[in-house]
Design an enzyme around this catalytic site. Structure first.
Site, PDB file in Angstrom:
ATOM      1  N   HIS A 183       0.809  -1.345   0.030  1.00 43.75           N
ATOM      2  CA  HIS A 183       0.053  -0.300  -0.067  1.00 43.75           C
ATOM      3  C   HIS A 183       0.799   1.197   0.435  1.00 43.75           C
ATOM      4  CE1 HIS A 183       0.401  -1.707   4.786  1.00 43.75           C
ATOM      5  NE2 HIS A 183       1.018  -0.499   4.369  1.00 43.75           N
ATOM      6  N   ASP A 284       7.157  -5.787   3.664  1.00 41.82           N
ATOM      7  CA  ASP A 284       6.009  -5.873   3.889  1.00 41.82           C
ATOM      8  C   ASP A 284       4.771  -6.058   3.691  1.00 41.82           C
ATOM      9  OD1 ASP A 284       5.692  -4.686   6.500  1.00 41.82           O
ATOM     10  OD2 ASP A 284       3.852  -3.262   5.559  1.00 41.82           O
ATOM     11  N   GLU A 326       7.820 -11.013   4.801  1.00 42.32           N
ATOM     12  CA  GLU A 326       6.969 -10.376   6.632  1.00 42.32           C
ATOM     13  C   GLU A 326       6.494 -11.388   6.029  1.00 42.32           C
ATOM     14  OE1 GLU A 326       5.346  -8.185   9.392  1.00 42.32           O
ATOM     15  OE2 GLU A 326       4.847  -7.535   7.755  1.00 42.32           O
ATOM     16  N   HIS A 395       8.421  -5.006  16.527  1.00 37.38           N
ATOM     17  CA  HIS A 395       8.158  -3.718  16.794  1.00 37.38           C
ATOM     18  C   HIS A 395       6.487  -3.700  16.361  1.00 37.38           C
ATOM     19  CE1 HIS A 395       8.258  -4.614  12.131  1.00 37.38           C
ATOM     20  NE2 HIS A 395       6.252  -2.905  12.187  1.00 37.38           N
ATOM     21  N   ASP A 396       6.314  -5.203  15.689  1.00 34.17           N
ATOM     22  CA  ASP A 396       4.770  -5.186  15.620  1.00 34.17           C
ATOM     23  C   ASP A 396       3.782  -6.425  17.021  1.00 34.17           C
ATOM     24  OD1 ASP A 396       3.573  -4.343  13.369  1.00 34.17           O
ATOM     25  OD2 ASP A 396       4.010  -5.856  12.005  1.00 34.17           O
ATOM     26  N   ARG A 520       0.687  -1.036  20.433  1.00 30.37           N
ATOM     27  CA  ARG A 520       2.106  -1.687  19.474  1.00 30.37           C
ATOM     28  C   ARG A 520       3.253  -0.646  20.221  1.00 30.37           C
ATOM     29  NH1 ARG A 520       1.392  -2.617  13.481  1.00 30.37           N
ATOM     30  NH2 ARG A 520       0.016  -1.030  13.655  1.00 30.37           N
TER      31      ARG A 520
HETATM   32  C1  GLC Z   1       3.602  -4.750   8.024  1.00 30.60           C
HETATM   33  C2  GLC Z   1       4.513  -3.750   9.431  1.00 30.60           C
HETATM   34  C3  GLC Z   1       3.226  -3.692   9.936  1.00 30.60           C
HETATM   35  C4  GLC Z   1       2.409  -2.666   8.921  1.00 30.60           C
HETATM   36  C5  GLC Z   1       1.417  -3.545   8.593  1.00 30.60           C
HETATM   37  C6  GLC Z   1       1.295  -2.406   7.586  1.00 30.60           C
HETATM   38  O1  GLC Z   1       2.890  -5.973   9.091  1.00 30.60           O
HETATM   39  O2  GLC Z   1       4.988  -4.207  10.168  1.00 30.60           O
HETATM   40  O3  GLC Z   1       4.251  -2.767  11.062  1.00 30.60           O
HETATM   41  O4  GLC Z   1       1.326  -2.346  10.188  1.00 30.60           O
HETATM   42  O5  GLC Z   1       2.808  -3.742   8.227  1.00 30.60           O
HETATM   43  O6  GLC Z   1       2.004  -1.578   6.692  1.00 30.60           O
HETATM   44  C1  GLC Z   2       0.275  -7.214   9.151  1.00 29.06           C
HETATM   45  C2  GLC Z   2       1.680  -8.770  10.166  1.00 29.06           C
HETATM   46  C3  GLC Z   2       0.878  -9.004  11.220  1.00 29.06           C
HETATM   47  C4  GLC Z   2       0.594  -7.819  12.256  1.00 29.06           C
HETATM   48  C5  GLC Z   2       0.260  -6.562  11.586  1.00 29.06           C
HETATM   49  C6  GLC Z   2      -0.222  -5.470  12.455  1.00 29.06           C
HETATM   50  O1  GLC Z   2      -0.490  -7.817   9.363  1.00 29.06           O
HETATM   51  O2  GLC Z   2       1.739  -9.114   9.152  1.00 29.06           O
HETATM   52  O3  GLC Z   2       2.200  -9.718  12.173  1.00 29.06           O
HETATM   53  O4  GLC Z   2       0.046  -8.421  13.206  1.00 29.06           O
HETATM   54  O5  GLC Z   2       0.288  -6.567  10.230  1.00 29.06           O
HETATM   55  O6  GLC Z   2       0.686  -4.994  12.799  1.00 29.06           O
END
Ligand code: GLC
Ligand code: GLC
Length: 649
Positions: A183, A284, A326, A395-396, A520
């Site tokens: 996005h 990502d 990811e 970070h998530d 988070r």
């Molecule tokens: C990935 C990132 C997360 C973010 C999401 C949307 O999961 O690690 O921090 O919110 O993508 O970009």
């Molecule tokens: C994305 C990531 C997931 C996370 C979410 C929000 O979906 O893949 O790990 O929980 O973003 O952080």
């Protein structure tokens, strides 16, 4: 398959770009010809029937060639060095840290002056969380990008990034940044043009008229990612009177990859990052990039076609850059990001071992390895040459996305088991020392995820507040147990900044309206360098955690057997509280055993001897002493939350 017509087309494009195919650029020429047909086949799987498909394929070839031309001589040399090393990223020499530049030290310039801190710790690989332009307040920690090619002024300039990268090369460090492929920010130029009614750019997104039934049809099958702060998957755009798909926050507009123009533009960005000197590119949220009505719009086959095609482009133009997916999904789905069938091992080089990460938290809360072991069969399918990022926190949030079946195999009922873990880590469960919190609770599905820092979830926050010294000791043991277990599994360990000295939760986000809706941020600390000085003050928790982490890293670097040769064997569960694995390669053996319970654990020496009949002495790199291996009816006694790293001597 070889295609002579395509060969002619590629030759013409190479000629236009003045590529010296018989001389200096011969290696590139070979790579290009070797992969052009694969590129075309993959591309046609997606875009053969698109009206602009053919023309944009030529453009794609041009983008790849131009990226090679733009690649600096130093990076080309580095590509050659990496190629000579083979799978350079499997090495036991690499240890990473993921950090927010601003929260860690303000800006990129300051980061360049912190390299000695990483060196002291043993970290030689940095993941800079998103640094490209992102609107303040609607940023999702930088994951809503409004300009992919401009460093956000909060962090500095493109020049500062270049200077940092030079310093990192001089210090033999690797760099990772993100490409946010799924996005853009709602303020990206493409989105702005779409808002103004530009049809070309409206087609860059999933945009539908106000009265279109399609958004509603999508919604029927699409789960919600942020059900509390951003429910639903579409956002209404009053400027153009249309709906736009927004899987994450309303200000993150999903790119439409059924449009080849989007794909070509984003490959161009991937290669732009490669030419900044990025060693590993974190892709990502790849599981979301392809959407299809009637599906949950996650992990679709076309997603893999896109990633394979990106990999081919990178291999041709900028081969030294590895790709990390990811992909936070169920274990069987994660595996697919390494490629399947003919593409096995030829999609992404890295994935996060998210399953193992979540299962470590499962082990810590339950004190048993019952659920964890059930997942290993799937995790072991990772192809040779590909590897993991291993970690305890990032970070998530932590999702408990492992299969229900694995939980059942461990003897638990899936929903009850997850509920226990949620209650345990959010501190609701009686006796739980954890001060995490629930993230994205969805009352419709009963799902939730977990926020909280490593130290807080291991009980350090509560124990310190209550000045309970024995509880502090337990928390410290848990922190090290978690780190050690993830460091030696195989893959590149990735520390999350702050965890190297036990940062507990940071609640300052609650007063920032751009962050308060997203807990988070509680585990994304603002670093206080006065506190960090305590790493040199003997006896403080900061010093003890830092020194122990430093020691784990240096042990890992001394032991080539820890490099990821897909050489892990799990020990039989003779004691249900003890996770144990054997790493072996070239005649070397390292047994790692971890007691996840609050009691001493007794482990029969047979658990080791069964893998090596001759076993007599082992050297524990952690305790720095030799152990004599007892007879089969004798036991190794492991301290509560203790561990051993036994090299066979
Ligand atoms: C990935 C990132 C997360 C973010 C999401 C949307 O999961 O690690 O921090 O919110 O993508 O970009
Ligand atoms: C994305 C990531 C997931 C996370 C979410 C929000 O979906 O893949 O790990 O929980 O973003 O952080």
């Amino acid at each position: 398959m070889y295609n002579s017509q395509l060969h002619q087309q590629v030759n013409a494009a190479l000629k236009r770009n003045k590529i010296d195919i018989a001389g200096a650029d011969n290696a590139f020429y070979v790579r290009m010809i070797a992969s052009a047909a694969t590129m075309q086949e993959l591309y046609n799987e997606l875009y053969a029937r698109h009206p602009a498909g053919e023309q944009l394929f030529h453009q794609l070839i041009d983008v790849v060639i131009k990226a090679y031309v733009a690649r600096g001589a130093a990076l080309k040399r580095k590509d050659d060095e990496k190629a000579a090393l083979g799978d350079w990223f499997l090495s036991n020499d690499i240890t990473g840290m993921s950090l927010y530049v601003d929260r860690f030290c303000g800006n990129l310039k300051n980061l360049g002056n912190k390299l000695d801190y990483f060196e002291k710790l043993g970290v030689n690989f940095l993941h800079l969380l998103p640094i490209f332009e992102s609107p303040e307040g609607e940023s999702d920690g930088g994951y809503a990008v409004s300009d992919f090619r401009k460093v956000d002024k909060r962090f500095g300039t493109m020049k500062d990034l270049g200077t940092l990268q030079q310093k990192m090369i001089a210090a033999d460090m690797y760099l990772m940044v993100d490409i946010v492929l799924n996005h853009t920010s709602s303020r990206h130029e493409w989105a702005e043009k779409a808002k103004q009614g530009d049809a070309k750019y409206q087609d860059y997104f999933y945009m539908y008229d106000a009265d279109s039934p399609i958004p509603e049809q999508f919604e029927r099958h699409m789960p919600e990612i942020f059900p509390e702060s951003s429910p639903g998957n579409f956002t209404f755009v009053p400027e153009c009177n249309k709906w736009v798909m927004t899987v994450f926050h309303g200000y993150q507009w999903d790119l439409n990859y059924t449009n080849p123009a989007v794909f070509v533009d984003m490959v161009d960005t991937v290669l732009f990052y490669a030419n900044l000197g990025v060693d590993i590119l974190r892709i990502d949220a790849p599981i979301f990039i392809w959407k299809q009505l009637g599906t949950i719009c996650q992990n679709l086959p076309e997603t893999h076609t896109i990633l394979r095609l990106i990999k081919q482009c990178v291999l041709a133009a900028t081969p030294g850059m590895a790709l990390l997916a990811e992909a936070i999904a169920a274990p069987k789905d994660i595996m697919k990001y390494f490629g399947t069938g003919l593409f096995k091992g030829k999609e992404c080089d890295f994935a996060y071992n998210a399953t193992q990460m979540a299962l470590q938290w499962d082990m810590l809360a339950t004190g048993t390895i019952r659920v964890m072991l059930g997942a290993q069969h799937d995790i072991a399918q990772k192809p040779h040459g590909a590897t993991w990022i291993t970690y305890t926190r990032c970070h998530d949030d932590i999702g408990l996305a492992y299969d229900d079946n694995i939980i059942r195999m461990g003897g638990f009922e899936p929903y009850e088991h997850r509920r226990f873990l949620w209650e345990y880590y959010s501190g609701k469960f009686p006796g739980s020392p954890s001060t995490g919190a629930l993230f994205s609770v969805n009352p419709k599905t009963g799902d939730a995820r977990i926020s909280g820092s490593l130290a807080a979830m291991c009980g350090l926050e509560k124990a310190s507040a209550e000045k309970d010294q024995p509880a502090v000791e337990t928390a410290l043991s848990k922190i090290l147990l978690m780190q050690a277990h993830s460091f030696f599994l195989g893959g590149v360990p990735m520390l999350f900044y702050g965890d190297e000295l036990g940062y507990t939760n940071d609640y300052s986000y609650l007063t920032d309206p751009g962050k308060s809706y997203d807990n988070r941020w509680m585990h994304r600390p603002v670093i206080d360098w006065k506190k960090n000085k305590l790493i040199d003050k003997p006896g403080t928790a900061e010093q003890r955690i830092f020194a122990a982490t430093q020691k784990l890293i240096s042990i890992r670097r001394k032991l080539p057997v820890v490099a990821d040769h897909s050489n892990i064997t799990w020990l039989a569960p003779y004691n249900i509280h003890v996770a144990g694995y054997l790493r072996q390669h070239n005649g070397k053996q390292l047994f790692c055993v971890f007691n996840f319970s609050a009691e001493e654990a007794f482990l029969t020496w047979y658990a080791f001897r069964e893998h090596n009949n001759e076993l007599d002495k082992v050297y524990d790199h952690w305790a720095e002493r030799e152990f004599t291996v007892g007879s089969n009816e004798k036991f190794l006694i492991i301290e509560p939350y203790g561990f051993h790293l036994f090299e066979v001597v």
